[in-house]
Design an enzyme around this catalytic site. Structure first.
Site, PDB file in Angstrom:
ATOM      1  N   GLY A 111      42.543  73.977  51.453  1.00  0.00           N
ATOM      2  CA  GLY A 111      41.918  75.284  51.222  1.00  0.00           C
ATOM      3  C   GLY A 111      41.435  75.495  49.808  1.00  0.00           C
ATOM      4  CE  LYS A 136      61.631  79.048  49.046  1.00  0.00           C
ATOM      5  NZ  LYS A 136      61.026  80.081  48.210  1.00  0.00           N
ATOM      6  CG  HIS A 152      53.466  69.073  44.626  1.00  0.00           C
ATOM      7  ND1 HIS A 152      53.429  68.736  45.954  1.00  0.00           N
ATOM      8  CD2 HIS A 152      53.447  70.421  44.576  1.00  0.00           C
ATOM      9  CE1 HIS A 152      53.411  69.841  46.685  1.00  0.00           C
ATOM     10  NE2 HIS A 152      53.430  70.880  45.875  1.00  0.00           N
ATOM     11  NE  ARG A 212      55.386  89.024  33.256  1.00  0.00           N
ATOM     12  CZ  ARG A 212      54.154  88.542  33.373  1.00  0.00           C
ATOM     13  NH1 ARG A 212      53.974  87.358  33.903  1.00  0.00           N
ATOM     14  NH2 ARG A 212      53.122  89.235  32.957  1.00  0.00           N
TER      15      ARG A 212
HETATM   16  N1  GLN Z   1      45.360  77.499  51.525  1.00  0.00           N
HETATM   17  C1  GLN Z   1      46.273  77.515  50.445  1.00  0.00           C
HETATM   18  C2  GLN Z   1      45.759  76.659  49.310  1.00  0.00           C
HETATM   19  O1  GLN Z   1      45.143  75.674  49.549  1.00  0.00           O
HETATM   20  C3  GLN Z   1      47.635  77.029  50.869  1.00  0.00           C
HETATM   21  C4  GLN Z   1      48.659  77.162  49.773  1.00  0.00           C
HETATM   22  C5  GLN Z   1      50.079  76.834  50.192  1.00  0.00           C
HETATM   23  O2  GLN Z   1      50.301  76.138  51.133  1.00  0.00           O
HETATM   24  N2  GLN Z   1      51.062  77.297  49.481  1.00  0.00           N
HETATM   25  O3  GLN Z   1      45.979  76.922  48.153  1.00  0.00           O
END
Ligand code: GLN
Ligand code: ZN
Length: 758
Positions: free
Chosen positions: A430, A116, A692, A16
């Site tokens: 999560g 993508k 984000h 990398r």
């Molecule tokens: N459960 C994951 C988190 O909260 C979900 C991540 C995701 O959707 N990419 O980080």
């Protein structure tokens, strides 16, 4: 003799190097000279690999500082006008401003959108075009790299993305109206290239593997009629699928050669060989550029022989697509055992495979072919790959296994009774902030500096902290925070049998970002519970319900290098069965809600619409297989984070999750239109907080979003939550944002209960 080449090589470097050089440059720790030197070293090394393997050409212009589509925007001078203001003296910095919105010099502005690259996990920067778009030629980078390769004594074959694919990938109205102007620039470029001592130019039109509207098919005819006038020989290159209805078209274009993906495209290359023009060459992409398995060279040889007899030296061999999509060098792997090592071929090894095939076609290389047969045979027969009990279990699966016992409406009552959450319940997706402390604990444990007991202690204290904070915030359905997870796929890959993780198997995802997909090499089984102890501990700390947290079968498949010796659908079902056990164990441990994340459902869609149904059927069945072992009162959640649901809304409903949380805040709930129009039957948590962005949203903004959602979906089926996991954020942002989110939900609950007729 059979010709050898590749459509492109990786750029990032076996260690990398490019990533680290870029990041040093962006941080101001290295200057442009140093960055350019790293790039030159990498190109030199990658060309040397191609030369060492006996390829007839080295690919040039496949190197990029960030992305090859961005390179084409610069090559044809059609950057959007917002990059004019605040331009820097340095072209390099203007380039990085387009990629990332900022650079060491020049003014910040919002970057080009990233998306993508076909069905890969590589992301390109989407060109923006309009009726005002003008093109101008800036071939300095391309010409310099050709000279660089020539000076090193190589035979360069420059690589360009073709004009029609370039427009297809652009954003804007009436893209095809720009074709004539763009073609002028391509033609001018080809003229300049004719001045160089090169004979072939590779020109990529991967859109030939898609369902193409007739005006785009016509555009290809127009384009190649215009570009074939010069002296350069064009190798029209397609990949990622078979051409089907576009094969005829591809064969009718006036080019000197055609490259086909013979891995995804099956035997189509034989048909092509039959119908090829008498002076055209056929490049057969027989070595898989998308996966890391050693090829079965003897079988490949058998299918190539008739074509070789037909075409003689007009047959070329190649990888199916650029080797950008596989790790660079197996020799860097330190943790694989001898067995595992014998199964794989990374980019450098794939070059050697091409060489062996060439020798095989010439009746030579018997030793290498025999060694390959032995390795391939050994993998096939390996006891580590096939587990009769897994196959038996899969065979015994019945239709009931992938169906919840009762329909959603009934389950919802049982869940309501058990969870007792009321209107507009709040939850999160999560993960919570992965602090430096959390990462340090994980790293210390990994390095063996921390024994399991102390590691468990630390993780438990992070969980306890996370639970306490959520209780203080007044969130209704809690999570444990995922402190123990480095990555949502790797965490499970490390614990499931049939998966292995490489030490250095990095692949570029975008810019300097790389991913290290785990490898699914064999039948997947769960030797023991993977998440239960953390969830149980978290639940023990609170009276509120705790949501278990798993990555779903489709995502665990999609974000890995998948075995090629059985259908992907079988592998997916095996993963689903392993997860099903985890889901049931969580239920046994008293967890009343379990989230199974499927952020990769959509990106697994085949390139051709006609293939979607088959995929969506087995994908959704796999999800349900993992989720359906629980009683009615166990609430199954799923989560997806992207915004295009229109195409797949039926499949989303077919998952039959009790609750789905999705990304919606940036689109102002617009994407709920799909759910509304479809009359999506179950519960939905449209994200109201854009994770984000570092900005903390206002209460009123979120109230507004929830109201917009409630105008589309009955409030009885709405949840309130952020767009995605919070692991990349700081507590300083997350705490006030969630405080406000809870407040917004409370305000709406009041309003709704007031307006309800009593
Ligand atoms: N459960 C994951 C988190 O909260 C979900 C991540 C995701 O959707 N990419 O980080
Ligand atoms: Zn997400």
């Amino acid at each position: 003799m059979t010709g050898l080449h590749i459509p492109g090589f990786s750029r990032i470097g076996a260690n990398r190097e490019l990533k680290f050089a870029l990041e040093r440059y962006w941080r101001g720790e290295a200057d442009a000279t140093e960055l350019q030197q790293t790039a030159r070293d990498l190109r030199q090394r990658h060309w040397q690999h191609q030369q060492d393997a006996g390829l007839d050409f080295v690919s040039v212009n496949d190197f990029s500082f960030y992305d090859h589509i961005l390179d084409h925007i610069c090559l044809f001078g059609f950057a959007p006008s917002r990059f004019e203001a605040g331009r820097s003296e340095s072209d390099l910095d203007n380039y990085f401003r387009m990629a990332r919105g900022r650079a060491p010099s020049g003014e910040s502005t919002h970057a080009l959108e990233m998306t993508k690259w076909f069905d890969t996990n590589y992301h390109y920067l989407a060109p923006e075009v309009s009726a005002d778009t003008r093109f101008s030629l800036h071939p300095e980078k391309l010409l310099a790299e050709i000279d660089e390769a020539l000076a090193l004594g190589h035979a360069p074959k420059p690589v360009l993305v073709g004009p029609v694919t370039l427009l297809w990938l652009s954003r804007g109205e009436n893209r095809l109206s720009l074709l004539p102007a763009l073609l002028e620039q391509y033609a001018a470029l080809l003229k300049q290239l004719e001045q160089k001592p090169i004979s072939w130019l590779q020109i990529d039109e991967p859109i030939l593997a898609l369902d193409l509207p007739s005006d785009w098919q016509q555009a290809l005819r127009t384009a190649y009629a215009a570009l074939s006038a010069g002296e350069l020989k064009l190798l029209l290159t397609t990949y990622f699928g078979d051409l089907r209805d576009n094969l005829e078209l591809a064969l009718s274009l006036p080019v000197a050669g055609l490259h086909l993906d013979a891995v995804r495209g099956g035997e189509e290359f034989r048909q092509a060989a039959e119908r090829l023009g008498s002076h055209q060459i056929l490049s057969v992409g027989i070595i898989d550029g998308r996966n890391i398995w050693k090829s079965d060279l003897n079988t490949a040889l058998e299918s190539l022989k008739p074509v070789q007899q037909q075409l003689g030296s007009r047959l070329w061999l190649s990888s199916s697509c650029s080797l950008l999509h596989v790790p660079v060098d197996l020799d860097r792997e330190s943790t694989l055992d001898a067995d595992q090592r014998s199964w794989f071929a990374f980019a450098v090894q794939k070059l050697s495979e091409l060489r062996v095939l060439q020798q095989g076609l010439a009746g030579e290389g018997q030793e290498a072919l025999a060694a390959n047969a032995e390795a391939v045979g050994a993998r096939r027969a390996s006891k580590r790959i096939h587990k009769p009990q897994v196959a038996a279990r899969l065979n015994a699966v019945t239709a009931e296994d992938s169906r919840r016992a009762t329909p959603y409406q009934e389950r919802a009552k049982a869940q309501q009774q058990r969870l007792n959450l009321g209107l507009l319940p709040t939850t999160t997706i999560g993960s919570f902030p992965q602090t430096a402390e959390i990462r340090a604990s994980r790293a210390a444990f990994r390095r063996g500096e921390l024994d399991f007991a102390s590691y468990e202690d630390r993780m438990q204290s992070h969980i306890a902290d996370c639970v306490k904070r959520q209780e203080a915030l007044g969130i209704d359905l809690l999570v444990h925070g995922e402190a123990e997870r480095n990555d949502m796929v790797e965490y499970f890959g490390e614990q499931l049998d049939g998966y292995l993780t490489t030490a250095n198997g990095w692949v570029q995802s975008y810019g300097s970002r790389c991913v290290k997909p785990p490898v699914i090499f064999g039948d997947v089984e769960r030797p023991s519970a993977m998440t239960v102890s953390w969830s149980r501990y978290a639940q023990s700390l609170t009276e509120k319900p705790m949501k278990g947290m798993l990555t779903g079968p489709i995502t665990l498949l999609q974000w890995a290098f998948v075995r090629d010796d059985q259908p992907r659908s079988d592998t997916c079902r095996q993963i689903a069965l392993a997860l099903r056990d985890e889901v049931c164990d969580l239920e046994q441990a008293g967890i009343a809600a379990i989230q199974i994340d499927e952020p990769a459902l959509r990106e697994g869609l085949p390139l051709r619409r006609g293939d979607w149904k088959t995929y969506l059927d087995w994908a959704t069945e796999s999800f349900r297989l993992s989720a359906s072992g629980v009683a009615d009162d166990c609430q199954i959640h799923t989560h997806m984070c992207y915004s295009e649901f229109n195409d797949i809304i039926e499949a989303v409903a077919a998952l039959d999750a009790d609750v789905i949380t999705i990304e919606t805040s940036r689109s102002q709930m617009q994407l709920l239109d799909a759910f509304e129009a479809f009359e999506y039957p179950n519960e939905i948590g449209p994200g109201v907080y854009d994770i984000h962005s570092p900005n903390v949203p206002e209460v009123e903004e979120m109230v507004d979003l929830i109201e917009k959602a409630a105008a589309r979906i009955p409030a009885q089926r709405l949840w309130v939550n952020p767009d995605c996991g919070l692991k990349t954020r700081q507590w300083e942002e997350v705490t006030p944002a969630l405080e406000r989110m809870v407040k917004a939900a409370a305000i709406l609950r009041d309003r709704l209960s007031l307006s309800e007729p009593s």
